[in-house]
Design a protein around this motif. Structure first.
Motif, PDB file in Angstrom:
ATOM      1  N   MET A 116       0.819  -1.213   0.000  1.00 34.24           N
ATOM      2  CA  MET A 116       0.000   0.000   0.000  1.00 34.24           C
ATOM      3  C   MET A 116       0.853   1.264   0.000  1.00 34.24           C
ATOM      4  SD  MET A 116      -2.751  -1.235   2.837  1.00 34.24           S
ATOM      5  CE  MET A 116      -3.410  -2.880   2.782  1.00 34.24           C
ATOM      6  N   ALA A 117       1.957   1.221   0.744  1.00 37.07           N
ATOM      7  CA  ALA A 117       2.808   2.408   0.851  1.00 37.07           C
ATOM      8  C   ALA A 117       3.444   2.757  -0.485  1.00 37.07           C
ATOM      9  CB  ALA A 117       3.892   2.174   1.894  1.00 37.07           C
ATOM     10  N   GLU A 118       3.798   1.733  -1.272  1.00 39.55           N
ATOM     11  CA  GLU A 118       4.516   1.979  -2.518  1.00 39.55           C
ATOM     12  C   GLU A 118       3.613   1.943  -3.751  1.00 39.55           C
ATOM     13  OE1 GLU A 118       8.073  -0.333  -2.927  1.00 39.55           O
ATOM     14  OE2 GLU A 118       8.476  -0.333  -0.769  1.00 39.55           O
ATOM     15  N   ALA A 126      -1.236   5.820  -0.621  1.00 36.66           N
ATOM     16  CA  ALA A 126      -1.029   6.962   0.272  1.00 36.66           C
ATOM     17  C   ALA A 126      -1.402   8.262  -0.428  1.00 36.66           C
ATOM     18  CB  ALA A 126       0.429   7.004   0.734  1.00 36.66           C
ATOM     19  N   ARG A 127      -0.984   8.402  -1.679  1.00 36.55           N
ATOM     20  CA  ARG A 127      -1.289   9.625  -2.433  1.00 36.55           C
ATOM     21  C   ARG A 127      -2.789   9.824  -2.586  1.00 36.55           C
ATOM     22  NH1 ARG A 127      -1.901   9.805  -7.758  1.00 36.55           N
ATOM     23  NH2 ARG A 127      -0.821   7.826  -8.047  1.00 36.55           N
ATOM     24  N   PHE A 135      -4.342   5.994   6.642  1.00 42.39           N
ATOM     25  CA  PHE A 135      -3.260   5.090   6.248  1.00 42.39           C
ATOM     26  C   PHE A 135      -2.842   4.191   7.403  1.00 42.39           C
ATOM     27  CE2 PHE A 135       1.097   3.936   4.983  1.00 42.39           C
ATOM     28  CZ  PHE A 135       0.821   3.446   3.713  1.00 42.39           C
ATOM     29  N   GLY A 136      -2.877   4.727   8.631  1.00 42.71           N
ATOM     30  CA  GLY A 136      -2.567   3.915   9.800  1.00 42.71           C
ATOM     31  C   GLY A 136      -3.549   2.775   9.974  1.00 42.71           C
ATOM     32  N   ALA A 137      -4.818   3.030   9.605  1.00 39.46           N
ATOM     33  CA  ALA A 137      -5.846   1.998   9.705  1.00 39.46           C
ATOM     34  C   ALA A 137      -5.702   0.942   8.624  1.00 39.46           C
ATOM     35  CB  ALA A 137      -7.236   2.637   9.614  1.00 39.46           C
ATOM     36  N   ASP A 149       3.871   5.016   7.565  1.00 31.32           N
ATOM     37  CA  ASP A 149       2.989   6.190   7.546  1.00 31.32           C
ATOM     38  C   ASP A 149       3.802   7.456   7.305  1.00 31.32           C
ATOM     39  OD1 ASP A 149       1.352   8.391   8.340  1.00 31.32           O
ATOM     40  OD2 ASP A 149       0.089   7.039   9.472  1.00 31.32           O
ATOM     41  N   THR A 150       4.854   7.640   8.085  1.00 31.49           N
ATOM     42  CA  THR A 150       5.683   8.846   7.967  1.00 31.49           C
ATOM     43  C   THR A 150       6.353   8.930   6.609  1.00 31.49           C
ATOM     44  OG1 THR A 150       6.124   8.867  10.348  1.00 31.49           O
ATOM     45  CG2 THR A 150       7.640  10.090   8.965  1.00 31.49           C
ATOM     46  N   ALA A 151       6.900   7.821   6.134  1.00 35.63           N
ATOM     47  CA  ALA A 151       7.594   7.819   4.846  1.00 35.63           C
ATOM     48  C   ALA A 151       6.630   8.112   3.697  1.00 35.63           C
ATOM     49  CB  ALA A 151       8.274   6.470   4.633  1.00 35.63           C
ATOM     50  N   SER A 152       5.445   7.510   3.733  1.00 34.61           N
ATOM     51  CA  SER A 152       4.498   7.658   2.620  1.00 34.61           C
ATOM     52  C   SER A 152       3.809   9.018   2.645  1.00 34.61           C
ATOM     53  CB  SER A 152       3.454   6.539   2.683  1.00 34.61           C
ATOM     54  OG  SER A 152       4.070   5.283   2.649  1.00 34.61           O
ATOM     55  N   ILE A 153       3.194   9.334   3.777  1.00 37.09           N
ATOM     56  CA  ILE A 153       2.463  10.603   3.888  1.00 37.09           C
ATOM     57  C   ILE A 153       3.432  11.778   3.837  1.00 37.09           C
ATOM     58  CG2 ILE A 153       0.901  11.974   5.318  1.00 37.09           C
ATOM     59  CD1 ILE A 153      -0.360   9.415   4.184  1.00 37.09           C
TER      60      ILE A 153
END
Length: 427
Positions: free
Chosen positions: A68-70, A74-75, A103-105, A113-117
């Motif tokens: 999901m992050a990549e 997130a966007r 995103f945390g959910a 979360d920090t890297a993506s957002i």
């Protein structure tokens, strides 16, 4: 003397540079040698430590979060949050916090979360007139929600460290209200800061564009609905939900969004396997360390020591909070959960404190540790994404630390915040 040998050897190994996992395993061997326990027993405990069905949730949630992050999710969640709150003064800071909630959910990881957002919103906030340090502080602080809001793989680790006596589903539900409380508290401060510093308003997104954004984000938000809906309806267990999350994340990323290239999947799998191997080694060695602690009656001795100091739950919880906050600045979250849960859980049980409630207290404390120097993983990631010195970010985070401590005190001394939802659902 037993305690000195076991804990002393662990501390010495840490000080001379051993990784936490290997320091735990070697300290367990030293402890076994000291009490004349056959070393085979330590090896058996290491194997038993990772031979648990519930631990299958960890690699699955890690993989789902990575996909999901990549994969563009997130966007799209940032864009969805912009539709909801981006039009007010200071709206981008609210978008940051709300996107972290969503995103945390889905990911259950503060670092992801920090890297993506952060990679999306920190540059955007700076472009709109927000100080870069403030944008980074908002991102790091908001990511603590990911530890609380389900699905949190740290909740799975806590359940395992508690000997399986605490339901993962109960921990998932217990984290909902504390996570939302944290998000609302941070949002209230951001609105205050926006008025004080005259931060800009965002634009109101036209209806047609807003509907398109919501439609795209819905696929990602469905992950949360599938996981929680499946657990609460009894269709699948909390562990099985992690596998469902992987399948859904893969489907949405590769066949709906189609932003991620198939040739990049092997690299993603390699990073995930590497992370999971580290976690599993840590869990196995921590299990053997806990076994030696039990044989030496260290948890019982510490419980006696705490109850000797005071018989007031208020005082004991305050002391435990101070201990967790201090240790959280020095070690990563997972090792501390594995080491401290067998030690502190008997203490709080003796005082009549619910283990699920204590799990939330531990999560918030150690979550604050993730954004606090000198060993704050989320702080390091946020600083790297923003291209700022850690000292600059820490200075900007001072008011956020005050807010986080306030939320910690509320969660500590108002058990209903953690326990109302799981009790209402009969978990």
């Amino acid at each position: 003397m037993d305690m000195l040998v076991l804990l002393g050897s662990f501390v010495v190994l840490m000080l001379i540079g051993f990784p936490v996992a290997y320091a735990l395993g070697l300290a367990a061997l030293v402890g076994a040698w000291w009490i004349e326990l056959p070393l085979d027993a330590v090896m058996i405990q290491i194997a038993n430590g990772v031979n648990k069905f519930s631990l299958l949730a960890i690699p699955c949630f890690v993989l789902a979060g990575a996909i999901m992050a990549e994969g563009g999710m997130a966007r799209r969640l940032v864009a969805f949050a912009s539709v909801l709150v981006g039009f007010v003064r200071g709206g981008l800071s609210l978008v940051n916090i709300l996107a972290s909630t969503f995103f945390g959910a889905i990911s259950g990881s503060s670092v992801a979360d920090t890297a993506s957002i952060g990679s999306v919103l920190i540059p955007e906030m700076e472009k709109k007139g927000y100080p870069r340090a403030f944008a980074t502080a908002v991102t790091c602080s908001g990511s603590v929600q990911a530890i609380l809001i389900p699905p949190s793989h740290n909740a799975v680790i806590y359940s395992m460290a508690a000997g399986g006596s605490v339901s993962v589903a109960a921990l998932f539900m217990a984290g909902v209200l504390p996570g939302l409380l944290l998000g609302l508290t941070l949002s209230a401060y951001c609105l205050y800061a926006a008025r004080k510093n005259n931060f800009p308003k965002g634009r109101a997104i036209p209806l047609r564009e807003a509907l398109k954004i919501c439609g795209e984000a819905l696929w990602g938000l469905m992950t949360m609905v599938i996981i929680l809906g499946g657990i609460l309806s009894g269709v699948f267990t909390a562990t099985e939900s992690a596998s469902i999350a992987v399948i859904w994340a893969f489907f949405v990323t590769m066949f709906v969004y189609r932003d991620y290239k198939w040739r990049d999947l092997p690299k993603l799998m390699h990073r995930t396997v590497k992370t999971v191997c580290i976690v599993m080694i840590l869990i196995g060695f921590a299990a053997s360390f806990g076994y030696i602690m039990t044989l030496m009656q260290i948890p019982l001795k510490i419980t006696t020591a705490f109850t000797t100091l005071s018989d007031s739950p208020v005082v004991i919880l305050l002391l435990i909070n101070v201990l967790l906050l201090a240790l959280g600045t020095l070690m990563d979250m997972a090792p501390l959960i594995l080491i401290l849960t067998p030690i502190l859980l008997p203490v709080v049980k003796a005082l009549g404190i619910d283990p699920v409630h204590f799990g939330m207290i531990m999560m918030v404390n150690l979550g604050i540790g993730l954004i606090t120097p000198p060993v704050g993983a989320v702080l390091f990631v946020g600083s790297a994404v923003a291209g700022l010195k850690i000292e600059t970010v820490v200075k900007a985070m001072v008011p956020f630390f005050v807010l986080l401590f306030t939320v910690l005190m509320l969660i500590t001394y108002v058990p209903a915040i953690s326990l109302w939802l799981p009790r209402a659902m009969g978990i």
